[in-house]
Design a protein around this motif. Structure first.
Motif, PDB file in Angstrom:
ATOM      1  N   ASN A  19       0.558  -1.245  -0.045  1.00 34.00           N
ATOM      2  CA  ASN A  19       0.223  -0.071  -0.047  1.00 34.00           C
ATOM      3  C   ASN A  19       1.170   1.075  -0.707  1.00 34.00           C
ATOM      4  O   ASN A  19       0.605   2.285  -1.023  1.00 34.00           O
ATOM      5  CB  ASN A  19      -0.461   0.261   1.420  1.00 34.00           C
ATOM      6  N   VAL A  20       2.196   1.419   0.761  1.00 38.44           N
ATOM      7  CA  VAL A  20       2.804   2.427   0.903  1.00 38.44           C
ATOM      8  C   VAL A  20       3.431   3.195  -0.592  1.00 38.44           C
ATOM      9  O   VAL A  20       3.886   3.789  -0.275  1.00 38.44           O
ATOM     10  CB  VAL A  20       3.526   2.369   2.389  1.00 38.44           C
ATOM     11  N   VAL A  21       3.509   2.232  -0.856  1.00 42.56           N
ATOM     12  CA  VAL A  21       5.226   2.138  -1.620  1.00 42.56           C
ATOM     13  C   VAL A  21       3.811   3.276  -3.256  1.00 42.56           C
ATOM     14  O   VAL A  21       4.198   3.540  -4.043  1.00 42.56           O
ATOM     15  CB  VAL A  21       4.842   1.428  -3.296  1.00 42.56           C
ATOM     16  N   LEU A  22       2.244   2.968  -3.249  1.00 37.64           N
ATOM     17  CA  LEU A  22       1.475   3.358  -3.952  1.00 37.64           C
ATOM     18  C   LEU A  22       1.781   5.030  -3.428  1.00 37.64           C
ATOM     19  O   LEU A  22       1.452   5.780  -4.608  1.00 37.64           O
ATOM     20  CB  LEU A  22       0.603   3.169  -3.994  1.00 37.64           C
ATOM     21  N   VAL A  23       1.972   5.559  -2.640  1.00 36.07           N
ATOM     22  CA  VAL A  23       2.174   6.863  -1.822  1.00 36.07           C
ATOM     23  C   VAL A  23       2.645   7.624  -2.883  1.00 36.07           C
ATOM     24  O   VAL A  23       4.082   7.461  -2.306  1.00 36.07           O
ATOM     25  CB  VAL A  23       2.373   6.286  -0.745  1.00 36.07           C
ATOM     26  N   SER A  24       2.452   8.971  -3.312  1.00 36.32           N
ATOM     27  CA  SER A  24       3.756   9.776  -3.481  1.00 36.32           C
ATOM     28  C   SER A  24       4.017  10.540  -3.138  1.00 36.32           C
ATOM     29  O   SER A  24       3.128  10.890  -1.461  1.00 36.32           O
ATOM     30  CB  SER A  24       3.204  10.825  -4.675  1.00 36.32           C
ATOM     31  N   HIS A 138      -2.521   1.340  11.932  1.00 35.44           N
ATOM     32  CA  HIS A 138      -1.631   1.985  10.974  1.00 35.44           C
ATOM     33  C   HIS A 138      -1.942   2.032   9.655  1.00 35.44           C
ATOM     34  O   HIS A 138      -1.391   3.262   8.617  1.00 35.44           O
ATOM     35  CB  HIS A 138      -0.331   2.345  11.731  1.00 35.44           C
ATOM     36  N   LEU A 139      -1.929   0.909   8.620  1.00 36.10           N
ATOM     37  CA  LEU A 139      -2.193   0.642   7.614  1.00 36.10           C
ATOM     38  C   LEU A 139      -3.407   0.997   7.097  1.00 36.10           C
ATOM     39  O   LEU A 139      -3.914   1.910   6.186  1.00 36.10           O
ATOM     40  CB  LEU A 139      -2.167  -0.126   7.284  1.00 36.10           C
ATOM     41  N   GLY A 140      -4.524   0.704   8.261  1.00 41.12           N
ATOM     42  CA  GLY A 140      -5.535   0.983   8.286  1.00 41.12           C
ATOM     43  C   GLY A 140      -6.042   2.743   8.067  1.00 41.12           C
ATOM     44  O   GLY A 140      -6.625   2.926   7.840  1.00 41.12           O
ATOM     45  N   ILE A 141      -4.963   3.543   9.155  1.00 45.79           N
ATOM     46  CA  ILE A 141      -5.461   4.582   9.153  1.00 45.79           C
ATOM     47  C   ILE A 141      -4.843   5.753   8.074  1.00 45.79           C
ATOM     48  O   ILE A 141      -5.225   6.453   7.226  1.00 45.79           O
ATOM     49  CB  ILE A 141      -4.530   5.062  10.459  1.00 45.79           C
ATOM     50  N   ILE A 142      -3.640   5.016   7.465  1.00 46.86           N
ATOM     51  CA  ILE A 142      -2.973   5.240   5.451  1.00 46.86           C
ATOM     52  C   ILE A 142      -3.870   5.046   4.293  1.00 46.86           C
ATOM     53  O   ILE A 142      -4.364   6.067   4.014  1.00 46.86           O
ATOM     54  CB  ILE A 142      -1.658   4.376   5.280  1.00 46.86           C
ATOM     55  N   GLN A 143      -4.865   4.171   5.377  1.00 49.57           N
ATOM     56  CA  GLN A 143      -5.761   3.558   3.868  1.00 49.57           C
ATOM     57  C   GLN A 143      -6.729   5.195   4.028  1.00 49.57           C
ATOM     58  O   GLN A 143      -7.294   5.007   2.747  1.00 49.57           O
ATOM     59  CB  GLN A 143      -6.554   1.914   4.165  1.00 49.57           C
ATOM     60  N   MET A 145      -6.300   8.049   5.125  1.00 49.60           N
ATOM     61  CA  MET A 145      -5.878   8.920   5.211  1.00 49.60           C
ATOM     62  C   MET A 145      -6.071   9.073   2.984  1.00 49.60           C
ATOM     63  O   MET A 145      -6.099  10.397   2.621  1.00 49.60           O
ATOM     64  CB  MET A 145      -4.797   9.234   5.622  1.00 49.60           C
ATOM     65  N   MET A 146      -5.867   8.512   2.458  1.00 48.56           N
ATOM     66  CA  MET A 146      -5.597   8.753   0.938  1.00 48.56           C
ATOM     67  C   MET A 146      -7.333   8.998   0.918  1.00 48.56           C
ATOM     68  O   MET A 146      -6.847   9.108  -0.322  1.00 48.56           O
ATOM     69  CB  MET A 146      -5.243   6.783   0.960  1.00 48.56           C
ATOM     70  N   ARG A 147      -7.546   8.164   1.124  1.00 42.34           N
ATOM     71  CA  ARG A 147      -9.760   8.285   0.757  1.00 42.34           C
ATOM     72  C   ARG A 147     -10.211   9.816   0.918  1.00 42.34           C
ATOM     73  O   ARG A 147     -10.289  10.496  -0.151  1.00 42.34           O
ATOM     74  CB  ARG A 147     -10.637   7.331   1.815  1.00 42.34           C
ATOM     75  N   VAL A 148      -9.518  10.250   1.871  1.00 46.52           N
ATOM     76  CA  VAL A 148      -9.625  11.938   2.381  1.00 46.52           C
ATOM     77  C   VAL A 148      -8.591  12.880   1.549  1.00 46.52           C
ATOM     78  O   VAL A 148      -9.719  13.920   0.858  1.00 46.52           O
ATOM     79  CB  VAL A 148      -9.044  12.213   3.776  1.00 46.52           C
ATOM     80  N   ILE A 149      -7.886  12.561   1.332  1.00 48.68           N
ATOM     81  CA  ILE A 149      -6.795  13.151  -0.139  1.00 48.68           C
ATOM     82  C   ILE A 149      -7.652  13.163  -0.947  1.00 48.68           C
ATOM     83  O   ILE A 149      -7.050  13.799  -1.653  1.00 48.68           O
ATOM     84  CB  ILE A 149      -4.947  12.636  -0.053  1.00 48.68           C
ATOM     85  N   GLU A 150      -7.869  12.158  -2.065  1.00 53.32           N
ATOM     86  CA  GLU A 150      -8.039  11.116  -2.945  1.00 53.32           C
ATOM     87  C   GLU A 150      -9.717  12.263  -3.028  1.00 53.32           C
ATOM     88  O   GLU A 150      -9.655  13.087  -3.773  1.00 53.32           O
ATOM     89  CB  GLU A 150      -7.875  10.355  -3.284  1.00 53.32           C
ATOM     90  N   HIS A 151     -10.388  12.177  -2.155  1.00 51.40           N
ATOM     91  CA  HIS A 151     -11.382  12.977  -1.986  1.00 51.40           C
ATOM     92  C   HIS A 151     -11.863  14.224  -2.165  1.00 51.40           C
ATOM     93  O   HIS A 151     -12.280  14.884  -3.575  1.00 51.40           O
ATOM     94  CB  HIS A 151     -12.527  12.559  -1.149  1.00 51.40           C
ATOM     95  N   SER A 152     -10.830  14.669  -1.333  1.00 58.58           N
ATOM     96  CA  SER A 152     -10.729  16.450  -1.449  1.00 58.58           C
ATOM     97  C   SER A 152     -10.008  17.081  -2.896  1.00 58.58           C
ATOM     98  O   SER A 152      -9.961  18.442  -3.139  1.00 58.58           O
ATOM     99  CB  SER A 152      -9.709  16.991  -0.246  1.00 58.58           C
ATOM    100  N   GLU A 153      -9.073  16.143  -3.089  1.00 60.44           N
ATOM    101  CA  GLU A 153      -8.092  16.543  -4.838  1.00 60.44           C
ATOM    102  C   GLU A 153      -9.379  16.335  -5.623  1.00 60.44           C
ATOM    103  O   GLU A 153      -9.840  17.211  -6.833  1.00 60.44           O
ATOM    104  CB  GLU A 153      -7.121  15.569  -4.865  1.00 60.44           C
ATOM    105  N   VAL A 154     -10.282  15.979  -6.312  1.00 62.76           N
ATOM    106  CA  VAL A 154     -11.928  15.724  -7.449  1.00 62.76           C
ATOM    107  C   VAL A 154     -12.380  16.398  -6.436  1.00 62.76           C
ATOM    108  O   VAL A 154     -12.927  17.704  -7.375  1.00 62.76           O
ATOM    109  CB  VAL A 154     -12.410  14.258  -6.842  1.00 62.76           C
TER     110      VAL A 154
END
Length: 156
Positions: A19-24, A138-143, A145-154
């Motif tokens: 999961n984390v290797v996909l994060v920029s 912490h993986l769940g927290i990261i996932q 966070m990714m959803r929130v960030i992606e949703h706010s970018e949209v």
């Protein structure tokens, strides 16, 4: 049973890394509203806590810099970072290297009593289970966070 614990440790770390290797790097340093830290911090925190609890940072291992406790330990946050902070890519490499070291822990160590109980845990095996749960949390927290960030970018 010992093999199962190490299998869970390996499986959890593998899924975490997948999961984390996909994060920029850019996304990794965004702190979404409602979260205390960033993805970057969470990755470093998982690495540091596993090193502390399983491998004895700072006294029994020299694989990570001691300042990781100041950067990623409990109660820390990116807003307080000073000095040299490892990149997300560096942390990912260190997670992979640490995974190899964790798999080299002798199975008989799992049954050893801790010098003093830690959070109600009495053996190294119980502590290992907590490290696995901590990483999955912490993986769940990261996932999330990714959803929130992606949703706010949209929306932006």
């Amino acid at each position: 049973m010992d093999k199962l614990v190490f299998k869970h440790l390996e499986m959890t770390r593998g899924y975490f890394l997948k999961n984390v290797v996909l994060v920029s790097q850019e996304i990794a340093n965004v702190q979404p509203e409602g979260f205390n830290n960033t993805i970057h911090w969470n990755v470093g925190h998982v690495l540091t806590v596993a090193e502390q609890l399983m491998l004895g940072l700072p006294d029994k291992t020299t694989h990570l810099p001691v300042n990781y406790i100041e950067l990623f330990g409990n109660g820390t946050k990116p807003a307080d970072w000073k000095g040299d902070v490892p990149t997300l890519d560096e942390l990912i490499i260190e997670l992979k290297e640490q995974s190899v070291r964790l798999q080299q822990i002798p199975a008989e160590l799992l049954n050893e009593k801790l010098e003093k109980p830690f959070l109600g845990l009495e053996t190294f095996g119980e502590l290992t289970g907590m490290v696995i749960m901590h990483e999955a949390n912490h993986l769940g927290i990261i996932q999330s966070m990714m959803r929130v960030i992606e949703h706010s970018e949209v929306k932006n």
